[in-house]
Design an enzyme around this catalytic site. Structure first.
Site, PDB file in Angstrom:
ATOM      1  N   ARG A 117       0.845  -1.196  -0.016  1.00 56.09           N
ATOM      2  CA  ARG A 117      -0.042   0.077  -0.008  1.00 56.09           C
ATOM      3  C   ARG A 117       0.911   1.266   0.118  1.00 56.09           C
ATOM      4  O   ARG A 117       0.281   2.144   0.672  1.00 56.09           O
ATOM      5  CB  ARG A 117      -1.016  -0.124   1.150  1.00 56.09           C
ATOM      6  CG  ARG A 117      -2.093  -0.884   1.018  1.00 56.09           C
ATOM      7  CD  ARG A 117      -3.234  -0.332   0.162  1.00 56.09           C
ATOM      8  NE  ARG A 117      -4.143  -1.301  -0.174  1.00 56.09           N
ATOM      9  CZ  ARG A 117      -5.620  -1.234   0.577  1.00 56.09           C
ATOM     10  NH1 ARG A 117      -5.545  -0.360   1.591  1.00 56.09           N
ATOM     11  NH2 ARG A 117      -6.279  -2.269   0.532  1.00 56.09           N
ATOM     12  N   ARG A 175      -3.352   6.796   0.492  1.00 53.83           N
ATOM     13  CA  ARG A 175      -3.740   7.686   1.338  1.00 53.83           C
ATOM     14  C   ARG A 175      -2.752   8.639   2.257  1.00 53.83           C
ATOM     15  O   ARG A 175      -3.182   9.626   2.652  1.00 53.83           O
ATOM     16  CB  ARG A 175      -5.118   7.243   2.022  1.00 53.83           C
ATOM     17  CG  ARG A 175      -6.335   7.355   1.189  1.00 53.83           C
ATOM     18  CD  ARG A 175      -7.325   6.592   2.015  1.00 53.83           C
ATOM     19  NE  ARG A 175      -7.083   5.355   2.266  1.00 53.83           N
ATOM     20  CZ  ARG A 175      -7.943   4.357   2.705  1.00 53.83           C
ATOM     21  NH1 ARG A 175      -9.185   4.643   2.823  1.00 53.83           N
ATOM     22  NH2 ARG A 175      -7.492   3.249   2.997  1.00 53.83           N
ATOM     23  N   ARG A 202      -6.800  12.119  -5.947  1.00 53.84           N
ATOM     24  CA  ARG A 202      -8.052  11.485  -5.935  1.00 53.84           C
ATOM     25  C   ARG A 202      -9.108  12.398  -5.795  1.00 53.84           C
ATOM     26  O   ARG A 202     -10.146  12.178  -6.394  1.00 53.84           O
ATOM     27  CB  ARG A 202      -7.697  10.712  -4.629  1.00 53.84           C
ATOM     28  CG  ARG A 202      -9.019   9.559  -4.206  1.00 53.84           C
ATOM     29  CD  ARG A 202      -8.792   8.827  -3.233  1.00 53.84           C
ATOM     30  NE  ARG A 202      -9.733   8.102  -2.624  1.00 53.84           N
ATOM     31  CZ  ARG A 202     -10.441   8.433  -1.503  1.00 53.84           C
ATOM     32  NH1 ARG A 202      -9.960   9.716  -0.850  1.00 53.84           N
ATOM     33  NH2 ARG A 202     -11.405   7.622  -1.149  1.00 53.84           N
ATOM     34  N   ASP A 233      -6.342  -2.783  -7.497  1.00 51.36           N
ATOM     35  CA  ASP A 233      -7.082  -3.455  -6.369  1.00 51.36           C
ATOM     36  C   ASP A 233      -7.198  -4.929  -6.631  1.00 51.36           C
ATOM     37  O   ASP A 233      -7.462  -5.094  -8.026  1.00 51.36           O
ATOM     38  CB  ASP A 233      -8.474  -2.731  -6.093  1.00 51.36           C
ATOM     39  CG  ASP A 233      -8.690  -3.027  -4.517  1.00 51.36           C
ATOM     40  OD1 ASP A 233      -8.113  -2.360  -3.463  1.00 51.36           O
ATOM     41  OD2 ASP A 233      -9.621  -3.955  -4.558  1.00 51.36           O
ATOM     42  N   TYR A 267     -14.834 -11.783  -0.593  1.00 56.76           N
ATOM     43  CA  TYR A 267     -15.637 -10.415  -1.008  1.00 56.76           C
ATOM     44  C   TYR A 267     -16.850 -10.669  -1.889  1.00 56.76           C
ATOM     45  O   TYR A 267     -17.794 -10.315  -1.784  1.00 56.76           O
ATOM     46  CB  TYR A 267     -14.665  -9.468  -1.443  1.00 56.76           C
ATOM     47  CG  TYR A 267     -13.549  -8.852  -0.662  1.00 56.76           C
ATOM     48  CD1 TYR A 267     -13.905  -7.600   0.117  1.00 56.76           C
ATOM     49  CD2 TYR A 267     -12.427  -9.293  -0.378  1.00 56.76           C
ATOM     50  CE1 TYR A 267     -13.368  -7.057   1.193  1.00 56.76           C
ATOM     51  CE2 TYR A 267     -11.419  -8.789   0.603  1.00 56.76           C
ATOM     52  CZ  TYR A 267     -11.884  -7.768   1.270  1.00 56.76           C
ATOM     53  OH  TYR A 267     -11.205  -7.306   2.251  1.00 56.76           O
TER      54      TYR A 267
END
Ligand code: CP3
Length: 338
Positions: free
Chosen positions: A23, A27, A36, A73, A147
């Protein structure tokens, strides 16, 4: 001229371990947050290959990491299989309809969703120097299945585990379908310029031993064998998060070239149970980087010392947190590189 990360994956031991962070694009970087906000959301960024390549390169510019991981992703695979996918701000991913409400056969496959991702790999490879290793990835079948079945993240992956007990044939069909699509997807990434790939099995830790063999080891072994057949020179890193004592079986039986270790594993123990010479990646606690302080360099040294004599790529035990101060990442790099 391959770089130190790729050399390590091929078995060489570097004086200073190469480093990248799971990652690493995301962010905690102000430049990511800015782009973003401009593009209006995570999926919009992923499918815009110029934006995604730019984001992939952001942490390389700032920190000179040894590897650039494709900005995308794991849930792009369910999306390309035809399941609806949204990322709602602050809520994480939502997939619909779930595989409790619908069957795989109801979905209309959309393999063209992979095209911009391959473009991102191509563009990124052209933007970074030769010594930086381009990393592709996919989620492992089990993790993606959790998921697809629940339609979202869950604490214990209960819906998928129940389905696997109640209807193992259906679970097998779901995993087999994800395996097939993931093989195509990973081959496409390698053909576009990925020099190594990582299989993220973030929820491997929730399975009982026999289930782990069937839903983690077996599908990963299928993917690995297929990639080895078409692309024998591309190293594969397996990351079975939470595998604990099942780590040595995973390392031996899946055929992966290297294993990623989460932060719960004692690196001295891992070193003692893994096959001699097998490259490892990990395993500093991401929360220690967020916290910072004198424990950070101390723990970095413990991890590096534990893997002396074995090819080692420095990384965290899981993705870097969004509230991690940039200065702590700089501190981490000083601790690793001296
Ligand atoms: O490592 C990287 O920098 C490459 C890009 C990458 C992302 N996700 C970007 C992302 C990779 C390799 C992943 C893998 C991923 N995605 C996993 C496996 C690894 C892990 O972290 O366990 C999983 C389970 C996912 C699914 C996923 N994606 C969730 C549960 C979430 C929401 C939670 C969260 O952290 O926001 C995402 C969103 C996501 N994927 C973001 C990023 C940068 C945050 C999106 C944003 O709000 O900007």
């Amino acid at each position: 001229m391959p770089g130190p990360l790729l050399d390590t994956l091929k078995g060489s031991i570097q004086e200073i371990p190469p480093i990248w962070l799971m990652r690493q694009a995301g962010r905690y970087l102000p430049e990511y947050r800015e782009l973003r906000a401009e593009k209006g959301g995570f999926l919009a960024l992923v499918y815009d290959s110029d934006a995604a390549a730019e984001i992939t390169v952001q942490p390389i510019r700032r920190f000179a990491f040894d590897g650039a991981i494709l900005f995308s992703d794991i849930l792009i695979v369910p999306h390309a299989m035809g399941q609806g996918l949204e990322f709602l701000a602050g809520e994480g991913p939502k997939l619909s309809p779930t595989l409790l409400e619908a069957k795989l056969e109801d979905f209309t496959a959309a393999p063209e969703r992979f095209d911009p991702i391959y473009e991102t790999v191509r563009k990124t490879r052209a933007m970074i120097s030769q010594s930086v290793t381009m990393l592709g990835f996919a989620g492992s079948p089990w993790t993606n299945a959790t998921y697809m079945i629940a339609g979202q993240g869950s604490k214990d992956q209960g819906s998928a585990r129940l389905l696997a007990y109640r209807d193992p044939a259906r679970m097998q069909a779901i995993c087999d379908a994800i395996v097939d699509v993931s093989i195509t997807y990973l081959r496409g990434q390698i053909d576009a310029g990925a020099e190594a790939i990582q299989l993220f099995d973030s929820w491997a830790g929730s399975l009982a031993p026999d289930e782990f063999e069937r839903w983690v080891i077996a599908p990963n072994a299928k993917i690995t064998a297929a990639i080895k057949q078409s692309h024998p020179d591309t190293p594969i890193i397996g990351f079975p998060k939470g595998a604990g004592a099942k780590l040595p079986a995973y390392a031996r039986e899946t055929g992966v070239d290297a294993v990623g270790l989460d932060e719960t594993l004692d690196p001295v123990w891992a070193n003692s149970v893994l096959p001699e010479g097998m490259p490892v990646q990990g395993n500093l606690d991401p929360l220690l980087v967020e916290a910072g302080g004198p424990a950070l360099p101390k723990r970095v040294k413990t991890v590096i010392d534990a893997f002396e004599g074995r090819p080692h790529i420095f990384n965290l035990g899981h993705g870097i947190g969004q509230f991690t101060p940039i200065e702590h990442v700089e501190e981490l790099l000083r601790a690793v590189r001296g």
